[in-house]
Write a protein that holds these residues in place. Structure first.
Motif, PDB file in Angstrom:
ATOM      1  N   LEU A 130       0.823  -1.212   0.000  1.00 28.77           N
ATOM      2  CA  LEU A 130       0.000   0.000   0.000  1.00 28.77           C
ATOM      3  C   LEU A 130       0.856   1.260   0.000  1.00 28.77           C
ATOM      4  O   LEU A 130       0.586   2.215  -0.731  1.00 28.77           O
ATOM      5  N   LEU A 131       1.917   1.243   0.812  1.00 27.83           N
ATOM      6  CA  LEU A 131       2.802   2.414   0.892  1.00 27.83           C
ATOM      7  C   LEU A 131       3.530   2.650  -0.421  1.00 27.83           C
ATOM      8  O   LEU A 131       3.704   3.798  -0.853  1.00 27.83           O
ATOM      9  N   VAL A 132       3.967   1.556  -1.064  1.00 32.68           N
ATOM     10  CA  VAL A 132       4.641   1.693  -2.358  1.00 32.68           C
ATOM     11  C   VAL A 132       3.671   2.270  -3.389  1.00 32.68           C
ATOM     12  O   VAL A 132       4.039   3.134  -4.195  1.00 32.68           O
ATOM     13  N   GLY A 133       2.413   1.806  -3.369  1.00 32.88           N
ATOM     14  CA  GLY A 133       1.416   2.335  -4.288  1.00 32.88           C
ATOM     15  C   GLY A 133       1.185   3.820  -4.089  1.00 32.88           C
ATOM     16  O   GLY A 133       1.144   4.588  -5.051  1.00 32.88           O
ATOM     17  N   VAL A 134       1.066   4.233  -2.823  1.00 31.21           N
ATOM     18  CA  VAL A 134       0.869   5.662  -2.525  1.00 31.21           C
ATOM     19  C   VAL A 134       2.088   6.473  -2.946  1.00 31.21           C
ATOM     20  O   VAL A 134       1.965   7.557  -3.536  1.00 31.21           O
TER      21      VAL A 134
END
Length: 338
Positions: A130-134
């Motif tokens: 999720l953090l990589v996507g954001v």
């Protein structure tokens, strides 16, 4: 003068993260191949696997998912419109989330001690994806901030719409119906499926599904009307919901060529920054610019005549010169009466 970003640049910019992700996935698969069980754990309920896929099948599916998703975003992002900017941001965020998840699947399977059932998906892997996507979505946003994109719809202008020559006191009207057979068939199929699931699944699932199908059928055909009351668009089946734009709220009308995926991200009643669209197919569309600057697009045949009639009816301040010269455009769908 700033240079408008071209389609080639937009395509390369959008495709870049997908190409990187595909390379990382294939290289990592090749490196870990001998350590991977067959089949792999590919779906997890929390941290425990509950779905499995063959090793070769996973490689093909993951590569196909990355390439297919990338192709869709490239197709949408190469249309030079406001939507293109958000297409790039969404593409970066999507590839960050999906790519990280696929990499995590390979890593946790490589660490399985005996078989795929022993694999575990740590919570920090899920949070990390999720953090990589954001983070990548933010990168895409920062990149697009440096691009120069037009604010209007990207479709090319259609035939010269001009203005209809109306005599003093003469009133004219124009109407057309536009339909989408694929959308109607899809709605019918969903409705039938909902009815068929009443017994095996139950009302809580079947009824919403059937209603969704009926709503889709309702949105598969629209009647477009142009006249002294402005622009009116309403479903051909039910009278609601409908769209009305009075003449006083218009600044100009034109005929444009619209690409549903590129300009609006799909078909149906679409809303994007700066524009609202009732898009049932690709091709010519009536585009009305409101006084606020927002555009309304409706894909319909003979849109040039409708635009010409609106340009003739839109009230102009006294002493102003019409932006579009008069023309003798006529149509079998336009009716006049004294």
């Amino acid at each position: 003068m700033k240079q408008i970003t071209g389609r080639g640049t937009m395509a390369a910019l959008t495709a870049l993260p997908f190409a990187v992700a595909l390379t990382v996935e294939l290289v990592l698969f090749a490196v870990l191949r001998d350590r991977l069980p067959d089949p792999l754990a590919t779906h997890f309920a929390g941290t425990v696997p509950d779905g499995f896929t063959g090793r070769t099948g996973f490689a093909v599916l993951s590569a196909g998912l990355t390439v297919g998703t990338g192709a869709l975003f490239v197709l949408a992002g190469t249309r030079r419109a406001t939507f293109a900017r958000w297409s790039v941001v969404t593409a970066y965020g999507t590839v960050g989330l999906v790519g990280s998840a696929l990499v995590s699947v390979l890593l946790v399977n490589a660490d399985a001690t005996d078989a795929a059932a022993d694999a575990r998906m740590p919570v920090w892997h899920q949070i990390g994806a999720l953090l990589v996507g954001v983070a990548l979505g933010l990168v895409g946003w920062l990149v697009t901030r440096r691009l120069t994109l037009p604010d209007s719809l990207s479709g090319q202008d259609g035939p010269d719409t001009g203005r209809l020559d109306l005599a003093e006191g003469e009133v004219a009207g124009w109407t057309r119906t536009v339909s989408s057979r694929p959308l109607a068939l899809l709605g019918l199929a969903i409705t039938v499926l909902g009815c068929a699931l009443v017994v095996p699944v139950g009302w809580p699932v079947a009824v919403p599904l059937a209603l969704l199908g009926l709503l889709t059928v309702n949105f598969s055909s629209f009647t477009v009307t142009v006249g002294p009351r402005g622009l009116g668009v309403s479903p051909a089946v039910l009278p609601r919901p409908r769209l009305r734009v009075p003449l006083a709220d218009m600044s100009e009308a034109s005929s444009r060529s619209i690409n549903p995926l590129g300009d609006f991200g799909g078909w149906g009643w679409r809303i994007r920054p700066g524009a609202t669209g009732i898009i049932l197919r690709s091709g010519e569309a009536l585009v009305v610019k409101r006084a606020s600057g927002r555009e309304i697009a409706v894909t319909v045949d003979d849109s040039a005549t409708a635009a010409a009639l609106l340009n003739s009816l839109i009230p102009r301040p006294a002493g102003t010169v019409p932006a579009v010269p008069p023309t003798g455009t006529t149509s079998t769908d336009a009716s006049t009466r004294p």
